[in-house]
Design an enzyme around this catalytic site. Sequence first.
Site, PDB file in Angstrom:
ATOM      1  N   PHE A   1       0.847  -1.192   0.000  1.00  0.00           N
ATOM      2  CA  PHE A   1       0.000   0.000   0.000  1.00  0.00           C
ATOM      3  C   PHE A   1       0.881   1.239   0.000  1.00  0.00           C
ATOM      4  O   PHE A   1       1.742   1.396   0.874  1.00  0.00           O
ATOM      5  CB  PHE A   1      -0.934   0.049   1.216  1.00  0.00           C
ATOM      6  CG  PHE A   1      -1.821   1.265   1.198  1.00  0.00           C
ATOM      7  CD1 PHE A   1      -2.907   1.332   0.342  1.00  0.00           C
ATOM      8  CD2 PHE A   1      -1.533   2.372   1.982  1.00  0.00           C
ATOM      9  CE1 PHE A   1      -3.701   2.471   0.282  1.00  0.00           C
ATOM     10  CE2 PHE A   1      -2.328   3.515   1.930  1.00  0.00           C
ATOM     11  CZ  PHE A   1      -3.419   3.560   1.072  1.00  0.00           C
TER      12      PHE A   1
ATOM     13  N   ASP B   1       9.287   2.617   1.684  1.00  0.00           N
ATOM     14  CA  ASP B   1       8.108   3.318   2.197  1.00  0.00           C
ATOM     15  C   ASP B   1       8.028   3.018   3.693  1.00  0.00           C
ATOM     16  O   ASP B   1       7.577   1.946   4.107  1.00  0.00           O
ATOM     17  CB  ASP B   1       6.857   2.834   1.457  1.00  0.00           C
ATOM     18  CG  ASP B   1       5.583   3.523   1.963  1.00  0.00           C
ATOM     19  OD1 ASP B   1       5.615   4.109   3.066  1.00  0.00           O
ATOM     20  OD2 ASP B   1       4.559   3.457   1.246  1.00  0.00           O
TER      21      ASP B   1
ATOM     22  N   LYS C   1       2.879   9.415   8.482  1.00  0.00           N
ATOM     23  CA  LYS C   1       2.044   9.134   9.659  1.00  0.00           C
ATOM     24  C   LYS C   1       2.497   9.741  10.993  1.00  0.00           C
ATOM     25  O   LYS C   1       1.964  10.743  11.427  1.00  0.00           O
ATOM     26  CB  LYS C   1       1.828   7.625   9.774  1.00  0.00           C
ATOM     27  CG  LYS C   1       0.900   7.104   8.663  1.00  0.00           C
ATOM     28  CD  LYS C   1       0.392   5.713   8.929  1.00  0.00           C
ATOM     29  CE  LYS C   1      -0.809   5.374   8.068  1.00  0.00           C
ATOM     30  NZ  LYS C   1      -0.509   5.030   6.666  1.00  0.00           N
TER      31      LYS C   1
HETATM   32  C1  LIG Z   1      -0.770   5.275   5.287  1.00  0.00           C
HETATM   33  C2  LIG Z   1       0.247   4.852   4.277  1.00  0.00           C
HETATM   34  C3  LIG Z   1       0.403   5.548   3.069  1.00  0.00           C
HETATM   35  C4  LIG Z   1      -0.494   6.688   2.658  1.00  0.00           C
HETATM   36  O1  LIG Z   1      -0.420   7.768   3.525  1.00  0.00           O
HETATM   37  P1  LIG Z   1      -1.523   8.951   3.414  1.00  0.00           P
HETATM   38  O2  LIG Z   1      -1.029   9.965   4.398  1.00  0.00           O
HETATM   39  O3  LIG Z   1      -2.836   8.348   3.794  1.00  0.00           O
HETATM   40  O4  LIG Z   1      -1.510   9.439   2.026  1.00  0.00           O
HETATM   41  C5  LIG Z   1       1.401   5.134   2.215  1.00  0.00           C
HETATM   42  N1  LIG Z   1       2.197   4.092   2.520  1.00  0.00           N
HETATM   43  C6  LIG Z   1       2.066   3.404   3.669  1.00  0.00           C
HETATM   44  C7  LIG Z   1       2.989   2.273   3.958  1.00  0.00           C
HETATM   45  C8  LIG Z   1       1.073   3.755   4.581  1.00  0.00           C
HETATM   46  O5  LIG Z   1       0.935   3.047   5.701  1.00  0.00           O
END
Ligand SMILES: *Cc1c(COP(=O)(O)O)cnc(C)c1O
Length: 399
Positions: free
Chosen positions: A137, A222, A251
């Site tokens: 994700f 990420d 986050k």
């Molecule tokens: C939450 C998340 C995102 C997206 O972040 P947003 O602030 O909602 O755009 C991308 N990558 C990972 C691994 C995430 O947990």
Amino acid sequence: MKQEFIERADRVMAATYKRFPIVFAKGRGCTLWDTDGRAYTDFVAGIAVCNLGHAHPRIAAALRGQADTLLHVSNLYYTIPQIELAEWLVKRSFADRVFFCNSGAEANEAAIKIARRYFKERGESERFRIIAMENSFHGRTMATLSATGQDKIKKGFDPVLEGFDFVPFNDAEALRAKIGPHTCAVLVEPVQGEGGVCCPDPEYLAAVRQICDEAGLLLMLDEIQTGIGRTGKLFAYEHFGIKPDVMTLAKALANGLPIGAMLAKEEVASAFGPGSHASTFGGTPIVTTAALAALNVLVEENIIERGRTVGAYFKEKLAWLQNRHEVVAEVRGLGLLLGLKLKSDGAPVVTRCMQRGFLVNCIQDNILRFVPPLIITKEEVDALLGCLDEIFGDLSPTA
Ligand SMILES: *Cc1c(COP(=O)(O)O)cnc(C)c1O
């Protein structure tokens, strides 16, 4: 009162979220209160965001001070909190430079853009494809949903952006086999968060690093969910003895204010010259002040260490639950990014926890995810585990 708020929301807000029927009014530490005054222990933390819990006095004080001073001027100028936050991150990571934005998806957009531009500037225009992982994700913008390895995220938004290939997570040989003349980078979460709290084998990321080095690819991590102490280290890559070329954060970085960051080594970062990329709000003083306050507390009060210790305890207790209950299929996770895979649907368990005053989250239909503030105590963990023990006991007779 609550019902009235919910009816008003349902009349005017986009229906993008399936929300629980709770209206939250305030928080303190690991406790949230709804508009009826009911208390909940928070094992969600705004989805792995509020590392220091709610209404932390030092963050509140820093915000008040900055609110009286300067909120925003744009990136046409310099501001001090932004400089200090970038210095903080550079000092404690592999990176030499930081680009600030406002969310995780934006941070990954910046990573995707810099990978393409880096190879263009080296005269290798044909290299633009990025290998990402199945079940990953990376966000909901067009580029980041295109990089996401889950069909349900892409549904209805075709055609997605060109240039992403997918291989199974935790399979270094599949990655090696996928590399072609157009490949420029690998994008991977050290632990897949939304995908189901999936941890790789201990040697996987080192193998990915080596494959990237051999093929001349950028390794882009990420760490939006895994970063800032969530897994028991400041950055999850520290568990695996590797360093990436690019990393994205968001986050927990500002403990609840909207922020994103893309960090890179000098050579890669140099692909972003003046005019190449930008964000009006990126790294604005109020948000970077919150981030600095949160990070300073994290270090001064050894919060990451505390979270690691409680996380290990929590994981042991989840294993204890697994031993006691047939319905528990698997315990997963690292630090305070923990998952409990069930053999049945997780939604009823979430609802029953909520009725008992605990907020937990369910992903991928049957995986309970626990991402509490890093300041959660063993007593709070014990209370949740007692509740889960009873709920599972009702679902199936104890073994
Ligand atoms: C939450 C998340 C995102 C997206 O972040 P947003 O602030 O909602 O755009 C991308 N990558 C990972 C691994 C995430 O947990």
